[in-house]
Write a protein that holds these residues in place. Structure first.
Motif, PDB file in Angstrom:
ATOM      1  N   GLY A 155      -7.610  10.163   7.034  1.00 18.07           N
ATOM      2  CA  GLY A 155      -7.841   9.560   8.339  1.00 18.07           C
ATOM      3  C   GLY A 155      -6.535   9.230   9.034  1.00 18.07           C
ATOM      4  O   GLY A 155      -5.604  10.036   9.033  1.00 18.07           O
ATOM      5  N   MET A 156      -6.443   8.032   9.591  1.00 16.01           N
ATOM      6  CA  MET A 156      -5.265   7.626  10.363  1.00 16.01           C
ATOM      7  C   MET A 156      -4.692   6.323   9.814  1.00 16.01           C
ATOM      8  O   MET A 156      -5.435   5.388   9.476  1.00 16.01           O
ATOM      9  N   LEU A 157      -3.373   6.254   9.758  1.00 15.15           N
ATOM     10  CA  LEU A 157      -2.645   5.055   9.358  1.00 15.15           C
ATOM     11  C   LEU A 157      -1.965   4.467  10.586  1.00 15.15           C
ATOM     12  O   LEU A 157      -1.321   5.188  11.357  1.00 15.15           O
ATOM     13  N   PHE A 158      -2.084   3.165  10.765  1.00 16.55           N
ATOM     14  CA  PHE A 158      -1.458   2.464  11.886  1.00 16.55           C
ATOM     15  C   PHE A 158      -0.212   1.720  11.406  1.00 16.55           C
ATOM     16  O   PHE A 158      -0.291   0.930  10.457  1.00 16.55           O
ATOM     17  N   ASN A 159       0.896   1.967  12.068  1.00 13.53           N
ATOM     18  CA  ASN A 159       2.140   1.270  11.737  1.00 13.53           C
ATOM     19  C   ASN A 159       2.324  -0.038  12.496  1.00 13.53           C
ATOM     20  O   ASN A 159       3.174  -0.849  12.129  1.00 13.53           O
ATOM     21  N   HIS A 160       1.544  -0.227  13.553  1.00 11.20           N
ATOM     22  CA  HIS A 160       1.749  -1.415  14.388  1.00 11.20           C
ATOM     23  C   HIS A 160       0.418  -2.061  14.772  1.00 11.20           C
ATOM     24  O   HIS A 160       0.061  -2.141  15.942  1.00 11.20           O
ATOM     25  N   CYS A 161      -0.293  -2.542  13.757  1.00 11.34           N
ATOM     26  CA  CYS A 161      -1.477  -3.360  13.993  1.00 11.34           C
ATOM     27  C   CYS A 161      -1.065  -4.811  13.756  1.00 11.34           C
ATOM     28  O   CYS A 161      -0.457  -5.124  12.721  1.00 11.34           O
ATOM     29  N   TYR A 162      -1.387  -5.693  14.713  1.00 10.50           N
ATOM     30  CA  TYR A 162      -0.894  -7.061  14.630  1.00 10.50           C
ATOM     31  C   TYR A 162      -2.021  -8.084  14.712  1.00 10.50           C
ATOM     32  O   TYR A 162      -3.057  -7.864  15.343  1.00 10.50           O
TER      33      TYR A 162
ATOM     34  N   ALA B 201      -5.880   6.792   4.306  1.00 11.79           N
ATOM     35  CA  ALA B 201      -4.825   7.256   5.214  1.00 11.79           C
ATOM     36  C   ALA B 201      -4.714   8.776   5.200  1.00 11.79           C
ATOM     37  O   ALA B 201      -4.582   9.417   6.253  1.00 11.79           O
ATOM     38  N   LYS B 202      -4.783   9.362   4.021  1.00 13.00           N
ATOM     39  CA  LYS B 202      -4.651  10.820   3.892  1.00 13.00           C
ATOM     40  C   LYS B 202      -5.798  11.544   4.591  1.00 13.00           C
ATOM     41  O   LYS B 202      -5.611  12.621   5.173  1.00 13.00           O
TER      42      LYS B 202
ATOM     43  N   ASN C 269       4.383  -0.175  -5.155  1.00 11.49           N
ATOM     44  CA  ASN C 269       3.275   0.029  -6.085  1.00 11.49           C
ATOM     45  C   ASN C 269       2.564   1.329  -5.743  1.00 11.49           C
ATOM     46  O   ASN C 269       2.959   2.038  -4.805  1.00 11.49           O
ATOM     47  N   HIS C 270       1.521   1.632  -6.499  1.00  7.95           N
ATOM     48  CA  HIS C 270       0.800   2.890  -6.317  1.00  7.95           C
ATOM     49  C   HIS C 270      -0.668   2.568  -6.088  1.00  7.95           C
ATOM     50  O   HIS C 270      -1.337   1.983  -6.952  1.00  7.95           O
ATOM     51  N   THR C 271      -1.184   2.938  -4.903  1.00  2.00           N
ATOM     52  CA  THR C 271      -2.577   2.649  -4.533  1.00  2.00           C
ATOM     53  C   THR C 271      -3.260   3.947  -4.098  1.00  2.00           C
ATOM     54  O   THR C 271      -3.486   4.184  -2.912  1.00  2.00           O
TER      55      THR C 271
ATOM     56  N   ILE D 286       0.884  -1.167   0.000  1.00  3.53           N
ATOM     57  CA  ILE D 286       0.000   0.000   0.000  1.00  3.53           C
ATOM     58  C   ILE D 286       0.915   1.208   0.000  1.00  3.53           C
ATOM     59  O   ILE D 286       1.754   1.361   0.889  1.00  3.53           O
ATOM     60  N   SER D 287       0.807   2.066  -0.997  1.00  3.77           N
ATOM     61  CA  SER D 287       1.814   3.117  -1.161  1.00  3.77           C
ATOM     62  C   SER D 287       1.817   4.102  -0.008  1.00  3.77           C
ATOM     63  O   SER D 287       2.846   4.749   0.252  1.00  3.77           O
ATOM     64  N   ALA D 288       0.724   4.218   0.738  1.00  4.24           N
ATOM     65  CA  ALA D 288       0.715   5.116   1.902  1.00  4.24           C
ATOM     66  C   ALA D 288       1.743   4.703   2.947  1.00  4.24           C
ATOM     67  O   ALA D 288       2.187   5.528   3.753  1.00  4.24           O
ATOM     68  N   TYR D 289       2.148   3.444   2.941  1.00  6.63           N
ATOM     69  CA  TYR D 289       3.157   2.975   3.888  1.00  6.63           C
ATOM     70  C   TYR D 289       4.584   3.310   3.462  1.00  6.63           C
ATOM     71  O   TYR D 289       5.528   3.070   4.211  1.00  6.63           O
ATOM     72  N   GLY D 290       4.737   3.844   2.249  1.00  2.37           N
ATOM     73  CA  GLY D 290       6.004   4.451   1.858  1.00  2.37           C
ATOM     74  C   GLY D 290       7.107   3.546   1.390  1.00  2.37           C
ATOM     75  O   GLY D 290       8.274   3.938   1.387  1.00  2.37           O
TER      76      GLY D 290
END
Length: 520
Positions: free
Chosen positions: A41-48, A38-39, A29-31, A21-25
């Motif tokens: 709202g909120m993106l989570f880096n540590h969801c398990y 994410a833009k 790819n481009h999504t 997912i390109s929001a994760y940098g």
């Protein structure tokens, strides 16, 4: 005046790695449509995930409980339809939510395990098919022409359009993609022709980690089939065309003389030849990534369709929580692997992005730890519906509404258990463990392989500790290192407390935890 109860739209893919997912940098790819969530709202880096395999993860999301409680512990498990779940609470609670389940269920088939708690449901049998898929409804089974991701989205949009606008809704839109064998929509076959960078760990030799990593049969170079890569599978025996897999597909062989190998594209007839084993391995990786990313492109397109429908009605968009996630992570060549099943980060981490204009500040990022058992309590919290005592997760609504960049959430230990004792396809060993903001502890108990308590090629029980700050690629097991003795004992205590808290029983010999603590 109480705030209006929000609609809850939960979109889940199958085996979607956060890195794709390109929001994760990560630049793979481009999504753009997924990035919108994410833009805005909120993106989570540590969801398990609590158990990195499809069926158990889905059960934890639906019930808010760990798998030893909901009874769904393996890929072949079936959920009990009479078990309480989040949809039942939303439908019967004060909010009187309209509820729907559309797409991939994968919690068993038959009357005893069909979707329950839903006013409307239409699901694919088993893994489902990419092209012209079948659907199961309360009235029976029917087949529909088209591409699965488009059809699931069509049905979801139709249900939203025909809902009762005077009541809030809860919709679970579950896609088959990008699950193996990665069959894309025809319109995306031209995408991703340029080579994708090999992961830094693609040629990992596993020498500094548990034996379980070394023996797993999910290497891109060795364990992918003709079907996985869209290649013609020739006739012949194992020596000629490769080992037969459980479903009849054969693994592509790696002959000593690779110049004798000829691979043929099943669509175009293009012939591929090789001059070295490395070239063959990299060909498999590129082919795998092309197919995988093309199926994701259809998800991105269709998420865009859903967002466009919501945004066409500003009031609807404002009052709808949109969640995007996957049932677990996935290896994209890291450590040489595809698939999931492990507590290593690429498999363990789920993508999670949430948009809710009424509460979430656009463009925010959360680095606190959350888990898939936390989803159901969070939804009930937003619906102003009591969270039942049996649920073991915690609502993370406070994280979603916070604009404070400082970690205000209590550091949560995330627990994982892998229950399928013998994975005959991938030889992925049984393990459990915990992770905090920096460290990850894994215990490999490895039951079910040959003689009970032993396995060929290594010790029968193993511990791993990773310093995820100094070693984010998880290449060095520091469990036995003098520098980490105190951390071994601390993480072992955390794991022990978590197991007690959720009512689980360890499967290790008596005294193993005491042995870990004695390293202090």
């Amino acid at each position: 005046m109480a705030r209006k109860r929000p609609n809850i739209l939960f979109i889940m893919a199958d085996d979607h790695a956060a890195k794709s997912i390109s929001a994760y940098g990560h630049g793979i790819n481009h999504t753009p449509n997924l990035d919108r969530i994410a833009k805005e709202g909120m993106l989570f880096n540590h969801c398990y995930v609590t158990n990195s395999i499809c069926t158990p993860s889905r059960a934890s999301i639906l019930t808010g409980t760990y798998n030893h409680v909901n009874g769904v512990m393996t890929l072949d498990s079936k959920i009990n339809k009479y078990m309480p779940n989040v949809a039942k609470h939303l439908r019967s609670g004060a909010g009187r939510y309209q509820t729907a389940m559309i797409g991939k269920w994968h919690l068993g088939e038959g009357k005893s395990c069909e979707p329950s708690g839903f006013d409307y449901w239409e699901v694919v049998p088993g893994q489902g098919e990419y092209h012209d898929p079948e659907f199961i409804t309360p009235e029976g089974i029917h087949r529909e022409k088209g591409y699965a991701t488009d059809i699931i989205t069509d049905k979801s949009l139709s249900w939203i359009a025909n809902r009762d606008p005077n009541r809030p809704f809860f919709l679970m839109c579950h896609h088959k993609a990008p699950h193996r064998s990665w069959e894309c929509d025809d319109k995306h076959k031209h995408l991703y022709q340029e080579p994708i960078k090999l992961p830094d760990t693609f040629t990992d030799d596993y020498k500094n980690r548990a034996n379980a990593a070394k023996v797993a049969k999910m290497r891109v170079a060795d364990d992918m089939t003709y079907k996985d890569l869209g290649l013609v599978q020739p006739d012949g025996g194992e020596d000629k065309v490769g080992e037969k897999m459980w479903d009849g597909a054969r693994k592509i062989p790696n002959p000593e003389d690779v110049s004798s190998l000829r691979l043929i594209d099943a669509d175009t007839g293009e012939v591929f030849r090789f001059t070295s084993g490395q070239q063959l391995a990299e060909f498999k990786f590129q082919r795998y990534m092309q197919r995988y990313l093309r199926t994701i492109q259809s998800i991105d397109d269709n998420v865009g369709r859903i967002l466009d429908m919501l945004d066409a009605d500003p009031e609807l968009a404002k009052n709808t929580i949109v969640i995007y996630t996957s049932d677990q992570g996935f290896f994209l060549g890291e450590h040489g692997w595809f698939d999931k099943r492990f507590m290593y980060e690429e498999s363990f981490q789920m993508p999670l992005m949430v948009r809710y204009p009424a509460e979430i500040t656009p463009g925010t990022v959360c680095n606190d730890l959350v888990s898939n058992v936390d989803f159901a309590p969070t939804w009930l919290d937003y619906a102003n519906t009591p969270i039942p005592s049996y649920m073991q997760g915690i609502s993370f609504r406070s994280l979603l509404s916070s604009t404070d960049k400082v970690l205000t959430w209590p550091v949560q230990v995330v627990y994982h258990r892998y229950w399928m004792h013998r994975d005959i396809i991938h030889e992925a060993y049984s393990h459990y463990g915990c992770r905090d903001q920096r460290y990850k502890l894994i215990y490999w108990y490895n039951e079910g392989f040959g003689i009970e308590g032993t396995r060929e090629g290594g010790q029968d029980r193993e511990w791993e500790l990773f310093d995820c700050k100094e070693d984010p690629l998880e290449l060095f097991n520091v469990y036995g290192g003098a520098r980490y003795r105190e951390m071994v004992a601390r993480m072992t205590r955390l794991l022990e407390r978590k197991m007690e808290d959720i009512g689980d029983e360890p499967v290790h010999e008596t005294g193993l935890f005491d042995e870990a603590k004695s390293k202090l």
